[in-house]
Design an enzyme around this catalytic site. Structure first.
Site, mmCIF file in Angstrom:
data_model
loop_
_atom_site.group_PDB
_atom_site.id
_atom_site.type_symbol
_atom_site.label_atom_id
_atom_site.label_comp_id
_atom_site.label_asym_id
_atom_site.label_seq_id
_atom_site.Cartn_x
_atom_site.Cartn_y
_atom_site.Cartn_z
ATOM 1 N N ARG A 278 -18.962 -3.929 76.993
ATOM 2 C CA ARG A 278 -20.000 -3.042 76.491
ATOM 3 C C ARG A 278 -20.131 -1.898 77.490
ATOM 4 O O ARG A 278 -19.918 -2.070 78.687
ATOM 5 C CB ARG A 278 -21.333 -3.777 76.363
ATOM 6 C CG ARG A 278 -21.290 -4.967 75.406
ATOM 7 C CD ARG A 278 -22.624 -5.705 75.396
ATOM 8 N NE ARG A 278 -22.600 -6.844 74.487
ATOM 9 C CZ ARG A 278 -22.252 -8.084 74.837
ATOM 10 N NH1 ARG A 278 -21.890 -8.347 76.096
ATOM 11 N NH2 ARG A 278 -22.260 -9.055 73.946
ATOM 12 N N LYS B 160 -25.056 -9.739 78.447
ATOM 13 C CA LYS B 160 -26.420 -9.869 77.925
ATOM 14 C C LYS B 160 -27.070 -11.150 78.420
ATOM 15 O O LYS B 160 -26.426 -12.196 78.484
ATOM 16 C CB LYS B 160 -26.381 -9.879 76.392
ATOM 17 C CG LYS B 160 -26.118 -8.511 75.765
ATOM 18 C CD LYS B 160 -26.236 -8.585 74.255
ATOM 19 C CE LYS B 160 -26.096 -7.218 73.614
ATOM 20 N NZ LYS B 160 -26.235 -7.289 72.142
ATOM 21 N N HIS C 210 -18.534 2.084 71.831
ATOM 22 C CA HIS C 210 -18.527 0.801 71.136
ATOM 23 C C HIS C 210 -17.314 0.669 70.216
ATOM 24 O O HIS C 210 -16.844 -0.450 69.971
ATOM 25 C CB HIS C 210 -19.818 0.612 70.339
ATOM 26 C CG HIS C 210 -20.193 -0.831 70.155
ATOM 27 N ND1 HIS C 210 -20.571 -1.642 71.216
ATOM 28 C CD2 HIS C 210 -20.225 -1.621 69.057
ATOM 29 C CE1 HIS C 210 -20.830 -2.862 70.766
ATOM 30 N NE2 HIS C 210 -20.611 -2.874 69.469
ATOM 31 N N ARG D 87 -14.579 -0.840 72.011
ATOM 32 C CA ARG D 87 -14.761 -2.297 72.052
ATOM 33 C C ARG D 87 -14.215 -2.918 70.763
ATOM 34 O O ARG D 87 -13.531 -3.951 70.804
ATOM 35 C CB ARG D 87 -16.241 -2.610 72.243
ATOM 36 C CG ARG D 87 -16.623 -4.087 72.288
ATOM 37 C CD ARG D 87 -18.081 -4.181 72.725
ATOM 38 N NE ARG D 87 -18.692 -5.453 72.400
ATOM 39 C CZ ARG D 87 -18.673 -6.537 73.176
ATOM 40 N NH1 ARG D 87 -18.003 -6.508 74.317
ATOM 41 N NH2 ARG D 87 -19.296 -7.648 72.822
ATOM 42 N N HIS E 256 -19.447 -12.882 73.038
ATOM 43 C CA HIS E 256 -20.267 -13.232 71.874
ATOM 44 C C HIS E 256 -20.760 -14.671 72.010
ATOM 45 O O HIS E 256 -19.991 -15.566 72.345
ATOM 46 C CB HIS E 256 -19.443 -13.122 70.582
ATOM 47 C CG HIS E 256 -19.176 -11.707 70.161
ATOM 48 N ND1 HIS E 256 -18.168 -11.358 69.287
ATOM 49 C CD2 HIS E 256 -19.805 -10.545 70.498
ATOM 50 C CE1 HIS E 256 -18.181 -10.049 69.100
ATOM 51 N NE2 HIS E 256 -19.160 -9.534 69.822
ATOM 52 N N TYR F 53 -14.002 -9.235 62.846
ATOM 53 C CA TYR F 53 -12.748 -8.534 63.115
ATOM 54 C C TYR F 53 -11.604 -9.034 62.242
ATOM 55 O O TYR F 53 -10.635 -8.309 62.029
ATOM 56 C CB TYR F 53 -12.399 -8.638 64.604
ATOM 57 C CG TYR F 53 -13.413 -7.927 65.453
ATOM 58 C CD1 TYR F 53 -13.496 -6.538 65.445
ATOM 59 C CD2 TYR F 53 -14.340 -8.639 66.215
ATOM 60 C CE1 TYR F 53 -14.458 -5.883 66.180
ATOM 61 C CE2 TYR F 53 -15.300 -7.981 66.962
ATOM 62 C CZ TYR F 53 -15.356 -6.604 66.932
ATOM 63 O OH TYR F 53 -16.321 -5.948 67.656
#
Length: 322
Positions: free
Chosen positions: A150, A174, A252, A255, A278, A287
């Protein structure tokens, strides 16, 4: 208890107990401040809000033309505020708990082709007012595409993570969750070149009595490192220089390109999930749909039988018998 105290206490709990990222806290703060302003215009406060009030606020957001995603995010912030208030004993109920969020159509993330990424990387190597900026720009882009980080993770990297010609980078994602991502040979080369430039500049600062930066990409700003906004502007400059439509290029989307290109070249979903950080593989599964859509488009546009009108195949008899 004032509404301002409700918001500040909620944000402090999110940061301390759940390790919410700074950007997440800022988003919560903006959303709840907007809700508070709407309530104040109706002489209401958080303590007396009903389900009808929350629904009225959502209607107001819809009338403002806010997207379903924005309205869903605001409802989520309100629900979490009242869940916190219930746990603290400030409310005996959660007035938002039974309210369904606005339906959102699933959109596939846009991505870039490998050729477009190559042009962006080449543009980064040539963009900058001096060799220092060009080495920094090259390092930023190579690391972003090699790792799928990110943008907030990229610009805030500590320099300690890059020492010793690493084959892997330790990334803090995160919620403070850490993960290891491998570096490609071009990324390691770009990182090595940038470290030499960076360390020379930091040595000059130290000789002048200035404190050294602990960040890989130091800046004079308040945060001490290159901002997300500045990098966003840089990548738009690379797009223009590389002949890629600027509207297609954001940090992004690099990414997304990282994940899609890995999948197209045989990587499995679990590995990509780990690399992207994730929490749920279901997030990564998008994806597979991106790849399916691209393959379908490839067939529809390039297969000879897909042409409109279809070419008459050798030996095929037409309707008039010719």
């Amino acid at each position: 208890m004032s509404e301002r105290h409700w918001i500040s206490a909620f944000l402090e709990a999110q940061a301390a107990e759940l390790g919410a990222a700074r950007n997440t806290l800022l988003a919560y703060g903006r959303d709840l401040t907007d809700f508070d302003a709407w309530l104040s215009n109706r002489s209401l406060g958080f303590a007396g809000v009903t389900k009808a009030d929350v629904e009225g606020y959502l209607v107001h957001c819809d009338a403002q033309g806010l997207s379903p995603a924005t309205r869903a995010r605001r409802l989520s912030a309100i629900k979490q505020l009242y869940r916190f208030a219930f746990e603290e004993g400030w409310r005996e109920d959660n007035p938002a708990v039974q309210i369904a969020g606005p339906g959102q159509g699933k959109r596939l993330p846009q991505t870039l082709s490998e050729a477009e990424v190559d042009r962006l990387l080449e543009a980064a190597r040539c963009s900058g007012r001096n060799p220092v900026e060009r080495d920094r720009n090259t390092c930023l882009m190579e690391l972003l595409y090699a790792t799928g980080m990110r943008v907030s993770e990229l610009v805030s990297l500590p320099v300690s993570a890059a020492r010793g010609d690493p084959r892997m980078l330790l990334i803090s994602g995160k919620g403070g969750k850490e993960r290891m991502v491998p570096l490609s040979a071009p990324a390691r080369e770009a990182l090595s070149a940038w470290l030499k430039r960076r360390d020379t500049a930091e040595a000059e600062k130290k000789s002048k009595g200035l404190p050294a930066s602990r960040h890989l990409f130091p800046s004079h700003g308040a945060q001490g490192y290159l901002t997300r906004h500045r990098f966003y502007l840089l990548i738009k400059e690379f797009a223009v220089a590389g002949g890629v439509a600027p509207s297609k290029v954001t940090p992004h989307k690099l990414r997304h390109a990282f994940a899609t290109h890995l999948l197209a070249n045989g990587a499995d979903l679990r590995s990509i999930q780990t690399l992207l950080g994730h929490a749920d593989v279901a997030t990564t599964e998008i994806y597979t749909h991106v790849l399916e859509a691209r393959l379908s488009d490839l067939v529809l546009n390039h297969h000879p039988l897909s042409e409109k009108p279809r070419r008459k195949l050798p030996g095929k008899i037409s309707s008039d018998g010719q």
